[in-house]
Design a protein around this motif. Sequence first.
Motif, mmCIF file in Angstrom:
data_model
loop_
_atom_site.group_PDB
_atom_site.id
_atom_site.type_symbol
_atom_site.label_atom_id
_atom_site.label_comp_id
_atom_site.label_asym_id
_atom_site.label_seq_id
_atom_site.Cartn_x
_atom_site.Cartn_y
_atom_site.Cartn_z
ATOM 1 N N GLY A 37 27.751 37.875 42.723
ATOM 2 C CA GLY A 37 29.121 38.019 43.185
ATOM 3 C C GLY A 37 29.942 38.918 42.286
ATOM 4 N N GLU A 38 31.192 39.113 42.678
ATOM 5 C CA GLU A 38 32.089 39.916 41.858
ATOM 6 C C GLU A 38 32.480 39.145 40.599
ATOM 7 O OE1 GLU A 38 35.375 41.865 43.861
ATOM 8 O OE2 GLU A 38 34.451 41.403 45.801
ATOM 9 N N GLU A 39 32.689 39.881 39.515
ATOM 10 C CA GLU A 39 33.118 39.240 38.280
ATOM 11 C C GLU A 39 34.560 38.763 38.417
ATOM 12 O OE1 GLU A 39 32.465 41.391 34.717
ATOM 13 O OE2 GLU A 39 30.344 41.777 35.131
ATOM 14 N N GLU A 81 28.920 28.855 38.050
ATOM 15 C CA GLU A 81 29.721 29.972 38.558
ATOM 16 C C GLU A 81 31.167 29.836 38.070
ATOM 17 O OE1 GLU A 81 29.564 33.597 40.532
ATOM 18 O OE2 GLU A 81 27.915 32.155 40.399
ATOM 19 N N PHE A 82 31.712 28.643 38.164
ATOM 20 C CA PHE A 82 33.070 28.396 37.674
ATOM 21 C C PHE A 82 33.143 28.592 36.160
ATOM 22 C CE2 PHE A 82 33.469 25.193 41.377
ATOM 23 C CZ PHE A 82 34.014 26.152 42.203
ATOM 24 N N LEU A 83 32.163 28.049 35.464
ATOM 25 C CA LEU A 83 32.156 28.117 34.005
ATOM 26 C C LEU A 83 32.118 29.565 33.524
ATOM 27 C CD1 LEU A 83 32.085 25.843 31.807
ATOM 28 C CD2 LEU A 83 29.652 26.356 31.564
ATOM 29 N N GLU A 84 31.281 30.371 34.152
ATOM 30 C CA GLU A 84 31.157 31.760 33.745
ATOM 31 C C GLU A 84 32.386 32.577 34.133
ATOM 32 O OE1 GLU A 84 27.400 33.022 35.304
ATOM 33 O OE2 GLU A 84 26.279 31.714 33.945
ATOM 34 N N GLY A 85 33.202 32.036 35.039
ATOM 35 C CA GLY A 85 34.460 32.678 35.379
ATOM 36 C C GLY A 85 35.590 32.269 34.443
ATOM 37 N N PHE A 146 35.727 21.458 44.890
ATOM 38 C CA PHE A 146 34.447 21.793 45.520
ATOM 39 C C PHE A 146 33.702 20.508 45.870
ATOM 40 C CE2 PHE A 146 30.021 22.842 45.819
ATOM 41 C CZ PHE A 146 29.946 24.169 46.222
ATOM 42 N N LEU A 147 33.350 20.345 47.138
ATOM 43 C CA LEU A 147 32.615 19.165 47.593
ATOM 44 C C LEU A 147 31.130 19.496 47.690
ATOM 45 C CD1 LEU A 147 34.980 17.834 50.428
ATOM 46 C CD2 LEU A 147 35.113 17.497 47.946
ATOM 47 N N ALA A 148 30.355 18.956 46.751
ATOM 48 C CA ALA A 148 28.907 19.179 46.753
ATOM 49 C C ALA A 148 28.251 18.299 47.805
ATOM 50 C CB ALA A 148 28.333 18.873 45.374
ATOM 51 N N VAL A 271 29.899 30.367 47.618
ATOM 52 C CA VAL A 271 31.141 29.666 47.959
ATOM 53 C C VAL A 271 32.042 29.561 46.732
ATOM 54 C CG1 VAL A 271 32.108 27.416 48.598
ATOM 55 C CG2 VAL A 271 30.216 28.385 49.915
ATOM 56 N N ALA A 272 31.464 29.205 45.596
ATOM 57 C CA ALA A 272 32.252 29.085 44.371
ATOM 58 C C ALA A 272 32.871 30.427 43.992
ATOM 59 C CB ALA A 272 31.366 28.568 43.237
ATOM 60 N N ASN A 273 32.082 31.489 44.070
ATOM 61 C CA ASN A 273 32.575 32.814 43.697
ATOM 62 C C ASN A 273 33.705 33.265 44.615
ATOM 63 O OD1 ASN A 273 32.021 36.116 44.007
ATOM 64 N ND2 ASN A 273 32.001 35.341 41.920
ATOM 65 N N LYS A 274 33.555 33.030 45.910
ATOM 66 C CA LYS A 274 34.588 33.460 46.854
ATOM 67 C C LYS A 274 35.861 32.630 46.713
ATOM 68 C CE LYS A 274 31.627 35.912 50.043
ATOM 69 N NZ LYS A 274 31.070 36.073 51.386
ATOM 70 N N ALA A 275 35.705 31.366 46.346
ATOM 71 C CA ALA A 275 36.893 30.554 46.079
ATOM 72 C C ALA A 275 37.633 31.099 44.858
ATOM 73 C CB ALA A 275 36.480 29.095 45.841
#
Length: 284
Positions: A37-39, A81-85, A146-148, A271-275
Motif C-alpha cells: 500500500g501507500e506509505e 499495518e497500523f504500527l508501521e504507519g 477495526f473489526l477482525a 483495509v487497514a492501509n485504506k483506512a
Amino acid sequence: MRKIVIGAGVVAALTGILLITLPSLLNAAGLHPDYQGEEVSLVGKRALIITTSHAILNKPGETDGDPTGVFGSEMTEPYYEFLEGGMQVDIASIAGGEIPIDPSSFYYFIKSKADERYLKDEEFQQKVAQSIPLEQVDVSQYDIIFLAGGWGAAYDFAESSALARLISDAYYAAHQPVLSGVCHGPLGFVKAEDSQGNLLISGRAMTGVTDKQVEQLGIGLTPYHPETELRKAGVEFESRTAFIDIFANHVVIDAEKRFVTGQNQNAGAEVANKAMLIIAGRGD
C-alpha cells in the motif's frame, strides 16, 4: 525390494517438495497476497482492533466442538499495518482478557508473514492475552476501529449490544473515526443504529465473507453469515469470486468514507492501509 525402497524414496521426496512449496503455491493462488500500500504517517493517531471472545466452533446451544476464535491474520495484518504507519494500536475483545485464536490460522502452509512476526512479538502477544473488555473502550480515543473476523465472530459480534452501541457512538463521534473490518468482522456493524433508530449501514456499499465461501468450506453451522446478514441490514453487498472464494479478495469503501470493509482474510492489510489513507487525507 530395491525398487520398493527407491519408489518410497521418490514419493517421500515429492511429498517433501510439495510441503515446502505449498505456502508459495497458496500465496500465488491468492491467499494472503503481498499487499504494497501507500506509505502513511499517522504518528500520534490511535487504532483499536476488536476481536471475538468465542472459542468453540459448534451449533448454537452446544458446548463441544473444534477450537476457533479470531483468524490470526485478520488481527496481525492490520496490527502491523497500523504500527508501521506510526499509530498506537490497542487490542480489545467482546469479553476482554485472553483472545482465542483459531489454531488453523497458524498452520505453516496458511500463516501469513504477519502471523510469523506475531509469534515472535512478546508485546503484541501480551496485548492479546490481556485484551481490553469492550465495555471499557472509549471511542473518543481512536481514529480507526477495526473489526477482525474469524469463525468466532459469527457467534458474538452480531449478538453484542455493546459492540452495536460502540459502532454507533464512534460513527457520531466529533472526530469521525473510520470504521473497518474484514471477513466476519462486519457482522459487528449489522445492528448498529443511527440517530433515528434505523440501521446505520442500510444503503451503504460493503463486503464480507460470501455465502458461497461458507458453503465451500462446509461451515454452515454458525448462527450468522456475513453476506446474508449484511444484505438483511440493507447493505449494497459487493464481492468477487474465485475457483474457491477463500482465494478471492475485495475491498469496499462506502461513499461517505466512514466504512472500509474487506471480503475475507486476504484483505486485512489493504483495509487497514485504506483506512489510514482516509485519515491522512483529511489533513487533521
